[in-house]
Design an enzyme around this catalytic site. Structure first.
Site, PDB file in Angstrom:
ATOM      1  CB  THR A  17      18.181   3.025 -16.417  1.00  0.00           C
ATOM      2  OG1 THR A  17      18.548   2.008 -15.490  1.00  0.00           O
ATOM      3  CG2 THR A  17      19.117   2.983 -17.616  1.00  0.00           C
ATOM      4  CG  ASP A  18      13.187   5.422 -15.648  1.00  0.00           C
ATOM      5  OD1 ASP A  18      13.260   4.335 -16.264  1.00  0.00           O
ATOM      6  OD2 ASP A  18      12.581   6.409 -16.102  1.00  0.00           O
ATOM      7  CG  LEU A  19      11.573   1.906 -10.755  1.00  0.00           C
ATOM      8  CD1 LEU A  19      10.307   2.137  -9.935  1.00  0.00           C
ATOM      9  CD2 LEU A  19      12.322   0.691 -10.246  1.00  0.00           C
TER      10      LEU A  19
END
Length: 139
Positions: A17-19
């Site tokens: 996942t990203d931020l």
């Protein structure tokens, strides 16, 4: 098109996942790569042996991708792979990433059969037969 669809299950990990907490867009390409690798293996094709014995590898030439909905940490996903077309040295695959019945990502992948020197090579007849038949062997 061969209607047989290979299915590969995976879970979204935190590292995917990203931020914003959703799957980073490039990771869908990793997911479908895993799906293709498992599809080839389940057809009884050992890519390492194919390379060692005949110098043949499959390389991605083109990707057309649609990002439809986000996946998030913890999701149980499924990658589907189906052969759309097989030419002399080219394969076109349809792949998707699903969460249940919901399609999150869809791609059309063009693979080229290549020699160790990096030149297009015809798909060997035995490999063509396995791919065309879509026979999935249980491992």
């Amino acid at each position: 098109m061969n209607e047989a669809r290979h299915r590969f299950a995976l879970r979204v990990y935190y590292e995917d996942t990203d931020l914003a907490g959703i799957v980073y867009y490039a990771n869908y390409l990793k997911f479908i790569e895993r799906g293709r690798s498992e599809w080839i293996a389940d057809l009884g094709i050992d890519q390492m042996s194919l390379r060692a014995e005949s110098g043949i590898v499959f390389a991605v030439r083109r990707v057309e991708a649609d990002y439809l909905r986000p996946a998030v940490f913890g999701d149980q996903l499924e990658v589907t792979t189906a052969l759309k077309l097989i030419g002399g040295a080219r394969l076109v695959l349809e792949q998707a990433v699903l969460r249940g019945d919901e399609v999150l990502f869809r791609a059309e992948i063009t693979l080229v059969c290549m020699s160790a020197a990096g030149q297009a090579q015809r798909v060997p007849p035995a490999i063509r037969e396995r791919l065309s038949a879509g026979r999935v062997q249980q491992r």
